[in-house]
Enzyme design. Structure first.
Site, PDB file in Angstrom:
ATOM      1  N   HIS A   1       0.846  -1.199   0.000  1.00 19.42           N
ATOM      2  CA  HIS A   1       0.000   0.000   0.000  1.00 19.42           C
ATOM      3  C   HIS A   1       0.877   1.242   0.000  1.00 19.42           C
ATOM      4  CE1 HIS A   1      -3.702   2.239   0.620  1.00 19.42           C
ATOM      5  NE2 HIS A   1      -3.115   2.934   1.579  1.00 19.42           N
TER       6      HIS A   1
ATOM      7  N   HIS B   1       1.019   5.539  -1.367  1.00 21.15           N
ATOM      8  CA  HIS B   1       0.607   6.755  -2.062  1.00 21.15           C
ATOM      9  C   HIS B   1       1.912   7.500  -2.371  1.00 21.15           C
ATOM     10  CE1 HIS B   1      -3.550   6.067  -0.819  1.00 21.15           C
ATOM     11  NE2 HIS B   1      -3.150   5.984   0.435  1.00 21.15           N
TER      12      HIS B   1
ATOM     13  N   ARG C   1      -4.707  15.756   6.360  1.00 24.36           N
ATOM     14  CA  ARG C   1      -5.302  15.493   5.054  1.00 24.36           C
ATOM     15  C   ARG C   1      -5.417  16.772   4.230  1.00 24.36           C
ATOM     16  NH1 ARG C   1     -11.303  13.132   3.666  1.00 24.36           N
ATOM     17  NH2 ARG C   1     -11.858  15.208   4.389  1.00 24.36           N
TER      18      ARG C   1
ATOM     19  N   TYR D   1      -5.414   7.450  -6.801  1.00 21.47           N
ATOM     20  CA  TYR D   1      -6.687   8.151  -7.019  1.00 21.47           C
ATOM     21  C   TYR D   1      -6.510   9.555  -7.599  1.00 21.47           C
ATOM     22  CZ  TYR D   1      -5.447   9.861  -2.302  1.00 21.47           C
ATOM     23  OH  TYR D   1      -4.778  10.378  -1.210  1.00 21.47           O
TER      24      TYR D   1
ATOM     25  N   HIS E   1     -11.907   3.596  -2.544  1.00 19.28           N
ATOM     26  CA  HIS E   1     -11.130   4.436  -1.628  1.00 19.28           C
ATOM     27  C   HIS E   1     -11.540   4.179  -0.186  1.00 19.28           C
ATOM     28  CE1 HIS E   1     -10.153   7.917   0.871  1.00 19.28           C
ATOM     29  NE2 HIS E   1      -9.037   7.936   0.162  1.00 19.28           N
TER      30      HIS E   1
ATOM     31  N   ARG F   1     -16.605   6.075   2.771  1.00 16.80           N
ATOM     32  CA  ARG F   1     -16.938   7.505   2.741  1.00 16.80           C
ATOM     33  C   ARG F   1     -16.920   8.047   1.321  1.00 16.80           C
ATOM     34  NH1 ARG F   1     -13.241  10.317   4.139  1.00 16.80           N
ATOM     35  NH2 ARG F   1     -11.577   8.796   4.471  1.00 16.80           N
TER      36      ARG F   1
ATOM     37  N   HIS G   1      -9.493   1.234   1.862  1.00 18.32           N
ATOM     38  CA  HIS G   1      -9.225   1.775   3.188  1.00 18.32           C
ATOM     39  C   HIS G   1     -10.404   1.385   4.079  1.00 18.32           C
ATOM     40  CE1 HIS G   1      -6.732   5.206   1.200  1.00 18.32           C
ATOM     41  NE2 HIS G   1      -5.902   4.342   1.775  1.00 18.32           N
TER      42      HIS G   1
ATOM     43  N   GLU H   1     -10.071   3.004   9.149  1.00 22.86           N
ATOM     44  CA  GLU H   1      -8.806   3.625   9.559  1.00 22.86           C
ATOM     45  C   GLU H   1      -9.026   4.574  10.725  1.00 22.86           C
ATOM     46  OE1 GLU H   1      -5.099   6.273   7.682  1.00 22.86           O
ATOM     47  OE2 GLU H   1      -6.871   5.827   6.466  1.00 22.86           O
TER      48      GLU H   1
ATOM     49  N   HIS I   1      -5.380  -0.964   6.603  1.00 20.12           N
ATOM     50  CA  HIS I   1      -5.402  -0.441   7.973  1.00 20.12           C
ATOM     51  C   HIS I   1      -6.216  -1.354   8.892  1.00 20.12           C
ATOM     52  CE1 HIS I   1      -3.277   2.997   6.557  1.00 20.12           C
ATOM     53  NE2 HIS I   1      -4.292   3.412   5.809  1.00 20.12           N
TER      54      HIS I   1
ATOM     55  N   ASP J   1       2.400   3.065   2.826  1.00 21.08           N
ATOM     56  CA  ASP J   1       1.319   4.051   2.807  1.00 21.08           C
ATOM     57  C   ASP J   1       1.802   5.453   2.458  1.00 21.08           C
ATOM     58  OD1 ASP J   1      -1.104   5.312   3.047  1.00 21.08           O
ATOM     59  OD2 ASP J   1      -1.426   4.825   5.146  1.00 21.08           O
TER      60      ASP J   1
END
Length: 432
Positions: free
Chosen positions: A54, A56, A77, A116, A198, A201, A221, A224, A258, A309
Site C-alpha cells: 500500500h 501513495h 489530510r 486516485y 477508496h 466515505r 481503506h 482507519e 489499515h 502508505d
C-alpha cells in the site's frame, strides 16, 4: 543461467546456509541448501523481495512537513490535498521515479500504488484519461520495481457529500465511468492493474458492487479512523465491513487497508471471506490512527501484508518488525508473531497480484534482497533475527525479475535518487 551462492538464505521452511540459487530468465530454476560455493557469492542473509502492499507515492513529499502545530488526521489530510493540487503527469513521474528508487534501495521489489489522483484540476480528464497512471507506470519501470496500479474509485467527499475542488481530480463521476477508464489500461511484464474502493466515505453504497465486479485484486481503506465507523453506522446502520459484506465486496481478492477499528463481528466476517488486511505501521503511528488487531485477524483466517502508505518512512524492515512491536504494546506481551509469520507478511506479493513472487523457490519470480550481517546494526545477530535488527540501510543488493537493480547499495538505473527527490519536492513546495 545466473548462479548465486548465498551464505544464508530465507527459504520457505526457514533460514538455511550455503544455498545455491540458479536463475533462468526471470524465474528461479533451482534453490538448493548445503551446496559448495559456485558462481557469484552473496555473504550475509538473502531473503525474498519484500512487497509494499500500500503506497501513495506523492505523499513522500509530505515527509518532515506536517509536524507544525499539533493537528489531527484531518488537518494532515488538508495539507495532503494541497500537495495533490500541484501535481501534473510530468511532475508526478519525476517524483514517483525517486520514490520507487528509494523503495528498491530499502528492499521492496513490488509496490501496490493506491492511485486516485486521476484528472487535471477541476476534474477535467487529460487527453489520455490515464495519464497520471501512465506516469506511475513509467516511473516504476525506470526505477526497476514491479508495480500494481490499484486504480481507485473515489466519487464523494464523504457520505452524502459532493467532492470539493481538490477531490474533483479524484472522481470519475460514477463507478461505471471509473470502470470504463480502467478498462483502457494494459498490463505489461512489470505492470499489473488492480482496483480499489477508496473507502465507504468516498464510494456510495450503491456503487460498491460496480467496483467489486472487476476481476482483479481489490483494496479498500477500511476503518482507519473511528469517525469513519461512526459516519457509516449513522448513514447505513452498518460498520464499514458490514456495508462491504452487504454489497458483495468481501472475498479472497479483497485487502482491507489499515483495518484498525474493527468489531469482533468485522473480524469474523473478514476471516470467513479469507480476505487480507494490509497494515502500515509507520504511517498509522505517524497519523495517530491506533493499533489494529493484527493477531486476532490472522487467527481468524485473514492474511496479513504490509505497506508504507504515506511513505513517511520507507523501510521494509521497520514495517515488518512493527507488526510485532505494536502488538506487544497493545497486548503487554511478547512473541505475538513468529519470525516466519512476519516474513510471510513482508513478502506477500500475491496481495497485489504477483502470486508467483515472494519465495526463494524453484519456479517463483526471481526477486531477492541481500542483507549485510556485519553492519553496526546487524553484527552479532542470528540470521533469523535480522528482521528485528536490520534497516533499509543494510540492503546491499536487490534483484528484480532476474535483473540486478541495486548493487553494493547503489541504484543502477536512477543516479542519486536523493537528489532526484530533493529537486522535485522543493519544486512542489516552492510556492507554498
Amino acid at each position: 543461467m545466473t548462479t548465486l551462492w548465498c551464505e544464508y538464505a530465507w527459504l520457505p521452511d526457514g533460514v538455511a546456509s550455503e544455498v545455491l540459487i540458479k536463475i533462468e530468465g526471470d524465474r528461479f530454476d533451482s534453490v538448493l541448501p548445503g551446496q559448495p560455493r559456485e558462481g557469484h557469492v552473496l555473504t550475509g542473509l538473502t531473503v525474498p523481495g519484500m512487497a509494499n502492499g500500500h503506497s501513495h507515492a506523492f505523499h513522500r513529499a509530505l515527509r518532515g512537513r506536517t509536524h507544525h502545530e499539533r493537528g489531527t488526521f484531518w488537518t494532515w489530510r488538508e495539507r495532503m490535498y494541497s500537495l495533490a493540487a500541484r501535481l501534473d503527469p510530468d511532475a508526478y513521474y519525476r517524483l514517483a521515479r525517486g520514490v520507487y528508487a528509494e523503495m528498491v534501495l530499502a528492499g521492496y521489489t513490488s509496490v501496490g500504488e493506491f492511485h486516485y489522483l486521476h484528472h487535471a484540476p477541476g476534474g477535467t480528464p487529460y487527453a489520455n484519461p490515464n495519464a497520471m497512471g501512465a506516469a506511475l507506470e513509467r516511473a516504476a519501470a525506470d526505477a526497476g520495481i514491479r508495480l500494481t496500479l490499484l486504480d481507485t474509485c473515489y466519487l464523494a467527499g464523504g457520505i452524502g457529500v459532493a467532492p470539493d475542488e481538490v477531490q474533483q481530480r479524484f472522481s470519475d463521476g460514477s463507478a461505471q465511468r471509473w470502470a470504463e477508464r480502467v478498462s483502457e489500461l494494459r498490463e505489461t511484464d512489470g505492470f499489473r492493474v488492480g482496483a480499489a474502493i477508496h473507502s465507504v466515505r468516498a464510494v456510495p453504497a450503491d456503487q460498491i458492487s460496480l467496483v467489486r465486479k472487476q476481476d482483479r485484486p481489490l483494496h479498500v481503506h477500511l476503518s482507519e479512523q473511528r469517525a469513519e465507523n461512526e459516519q457509516c453506522l449513522a448513514a447505513y446502520g452498518l460498520t464499514p465491513t458490514g456495508l462491504l459484506a452487504e454489497h458483495g465486496a468481501l472475498g479472497e481478492r479483497l485487502t482491507a487497508v489499515h483495518a484498525t477499528h474493527l468489531t469482533e463481528s468485522d473480524i469474523r466476517q473478514l476471516g470467513a471471506a479469507r480476505a487480507r488486511a494490509c497494515f502500515c505501521p509507520t504511517t498509522e503511528r505517524d497519523l495517530g490512527d491506533g493499533i489494529g488487531p493484527a493477531r486476532a485477524l490472522l487467527d481468524a483466517g485473514v492474511g496479513l501484508c504490509l505497506g508504507s502508505d504515506s511513505n513517511a518512512v520507507v523501510d521494509a524492515f521497520e514495517e515488518t518488525r512493527a507488526l510485532e512491536l505494536n502488538e506487544r504494546l497493545a497486548s503487554e506481551s511478547r512473541g505475538r508473531f513468529s519470525v516466519d509469520e512476519l516474513m510471510a507478511a513482508a513478502t506477500d506479493h500475491a496481495a497485489i497480484g504477483w502470486d508467483e513472487v515472494g519465495a526463494l523457490a524453484a519456479g517463483h519470480g526471481a526477486d531477492l534482497v541481500n542483507i549485510d550481517l556485519e553492519s553496526i546494526r546487524t553484527v552479532g545477530t542470528e540470521p533469523s533475527g535480522t528482521v528485528y535488527a536490520a534497516s533499509g540501510a543494510d540492503v546491499r543488493d536487490v534483484l528484480v525479475a532476474g535483473r540486478w537493480v541495486v548493487r553494493d547499495r547503489v541504484h543502477l538505473a536512477v543516479e542519486a535518487p536523493e537528489s532526484v527527490l530533493a529537486k522535485e519536492i522543493d519544486a512542489l513546495w516552492q510556492h507554498s
